[in-house]
Design a protein around this motif. Sequence first.
Motif, PDB file in Angstrom:
ATOM      1  N   UNK A 220       0.834  -1.196   0.000  1.00 20.95           N
ATOM      2  CA  UNK A 220       0.000   0.000   0.000  1.00 20.95           C
ATOM      3  C   UNK A 220       0.874   1.254   0.000  1.00 20.95           C
ATOM      4  N   UNK A 221       1.978   1.192   0.733  1.00 21.81           N
ATOM      5  CA  UNK A 221       2.909   2.329   0.770  1.00 21.81           C
ATOM      6  C   UNK A 221       3.483   2.596  -0.618  1.00 21.81           C
ATOM      7  N   UNK A 222       3.878   1.522  -1.335  1.00 17.32           N
ATOM      8  CA  UNK A 222       4.407   1.667  -2.691  1.00 17.32           C
ATOM      9  C   UNK A 222       3.397   2.376  -3.593  1.00 17.32           C
ATOM     10  N   UNK A 223       2.164   1.896  -3.557  1.00 18.96           N
ATOM     11  CA  UNK A 223       1.133   2.467  -4.426  1.00 18.96           C
ATOM     12  C   UNK A 223       0.843   3.916  -4.063  1.00 18.96           C
ATOM     13  N   UNK A 224       0.835   4.199  -2.756  1.00 14.11           N
ATOM     14  CA  UNK A 224       0.576   5.564  -2.314  1.00 14.11           C
ATOM     15  C   UNK A 224       1.696   6.501  -2.766  1.00 14.11           C
ATOM     16  N   UNK A 225       2.936   6.030  -2.682  1.00 13.47           N
ATOM     17  CA  UNK A 225       4.068   6.845  -3.122  1.00 13.47           C
ATOM     18  C   UNK A 225       4.018   7.069  -4.632  1.00 13.47           C
ATOM     19  N   UNK A 226       3.687   6.025  -5.384  1.00 15.96           N
ATOM     20  CA  UNK A 226       3.603   6.150  -6.845  1.00 15.96           C
ATOM     21  C   UNK A 226       2.560   7.184  -7.239  1.00 15.96           C
ATOM     22  N   UNK A 227       1.367   7.080  -6.653  1.00 15.52           N
ATOM     23  CA  UNK A 227       0.308   8.038  -6.961  1.00 15.52           C
ATOM     24  C   UNK A 227       0.693   9.435  -6.487  1.00 15.52           C
ATOM     25  N   UNK A 228       1.359   9.502  -5.329  1.00 17.59           N
ATOM     26  CA  UNK A 228       1.788  10.800  -4.818  1.00 17.59           C
ATOM     27  C   UNK A 228       2.796  11.469  -5.732  1.00 17.59           C
ATOM     28  N   UNK A 229       3.752  10.688  -6.234  1.00 18.70           N
ATOM     29  CA  UNK A 229       4.743  11.230  -7.165  1.00 18.70           C
ATOM     30  C   UNK A 229       4.068  11.689  -8.456  1.00 18.70           C
ATOM     31  N   UNK A 230       3.142  10.875  -8.970  1.00 24.11           N
ATOM     32  CA  UNK A 230       2.472  11.193 -10.229  1.00 24.11           C
ATOM     33  C   UNK A 230       1.620  12.453 -10.119  1.00 24.11           C
TER      34      UNK A 230
ATOM     35  N   UNK B  29       0.558  18.441 -10.220  1.00 31.14           N
ATOM     36  CA  UNK B  29       0.265  19.705  -9.548  1.00 31.14           C
ATOM     37  C   UNK B  29       1.400  20.699  -9.673  1.00 31.14           C
ATOM     38  N   UNK B  30       2.640  20.207  -9.506  1.00 33.68           N
ATOM     39  CA  UNK B  30       3.812  21.085  -9.622  1.00 33.68           C
ATOM     40  C   UNK B  30       3.939  21.621 -11.044  1.00 33.68           C
ATOM     41  N   UNK B  31       3.719  20.754 -12.040  1.00 31.33           N
ATOM     42  CA  UNK B  31       3.823  21.176 -13.440  1.00 31.33           C
ATOM     43  C   UNK B  31       2.807  22.267 -13.759  1.00 31.33           C
ATOM     44  N   UNK B  32       1.571  22.089 -13.294  1.00 32.55           N
ATOM     45  CA  UNK B  32       0.530  23.102 -13.534  1.00 32.55           C
ATOM     46  C   UNK B  32       0.839  24.399 -12.785  1.00 32.55           C
TER      47      UNK B  32
END
Length: 416
Positions: free
Chosen positions: A229-239, A244-247
């Motif tokens: 779950x941590x892996x998936x949360x980090x992946x979605x967080x990075x994506x 958000x940062x790009x916009x």
Amino acid sequence: MPTEPTSALISSDIVGLGLIAATLAVIFWAASGPTPLLKKIFAWVPALLLCYFIPAIYNTAGLIDGHGTALYNPVARDVLLPAALVLLTLSIDLKGVLKLGPKLLIVFCAGTVGIMLGAIVSFQVMKFIHPETVAGDTWAGMAALAGSWIGGGANMVAMREVFGTDATTFGQFAVVDVACASLWMAILLFLANRSQQIDLRNGADTRAIDEMKARISAYEAENARVPSLTDLMVIIGVALGGVGLAHAIAAPLAAWFKANVSWSSQFSLDSQFVWVVMFSTALGLALSFTRARRLESAGASRIGTLFLYFLIACIGMQMDLLSLLDRPWLFLLGVIWLATHVLVLWTVAKLLKAPLLFLGVGSMGNIGAAASAPVVAAAFHPSLAPVGVLLGTVGYATGTGLAYVTGLILKAMAGA
């Protein structure tokens, strides 16, 4: 929610999202081959193709309104696409991409030349076959379409403003754009499923691509793990954090260029979307040199590919298969135009013995830009999606200037 009233049976974006998600689930379940019949069907019809055309059928039949929904813009285009770019570029093997060599860039440039030449050829052929098709301000609509097919939507709008294209003519060519580009993309997705046989028959040199695929596969095999779950949360967080940062950076930067740099529109530097694509790609590329690349072993590219499939479905749901009936000869013009582009591409690829991947990505890097080029590249192998992104951004940079030259030539041919 749709911004305008719609006569579609499904007017709720939430219901539409559920329909698209369920459709993709059924397609992938069927493609897994649960029965011998389905195995035979999907041996010939790629799942990717159905993910594109079934939503198009929904739109054509009036079940959904592809243009009146927010699912494509802003959800798929402005969120899922840059998120996919971050995740797919995060796992990129940059050295491997560079090893693909100069042939890819040569084929891409040939595709651009093919678009410019195709505009001239199609105009002249239709002037002979059906002069009414290229009468009036058709040349201005073709100039706008050249902007889209060399660069992207921002370049198309720029050409509309430069040449003062009539709103009706612009709308008709927007339909030609979607229909012809969609048909060609569908063909490329179909051919991608048979790329090995085609490359073998043509004697194409695929060693660099095969080596890159092998490196990716070996890396995945050595580092693959069941994601927590941590892996998936980090992946979605990075994506999504990257999106958000790009916009956040792209909006004020595009506004600054528009207000302070007179020539910014010529290179689409006043387009927020262009900057979002570039920053998302740059962020993912930067992360590929850090420990974040280890997220690939937890399935980062798979989640990125999932986002791409939703993007494909949302692109498909904008296509109206019957919309060209109002002015059907324009479709023939578009087909002649694209055929010229493909002929130039095929000739150069044949001379260079370039693999089908180079032809497909070189073409969609022009016609589909950063929204479609990575989709076609990923159809060959998910790890190759960033190659399409890089070529798509080159198209954005050159689209307005080259389309402007094409428009001037068409204007002279029309005697306007």
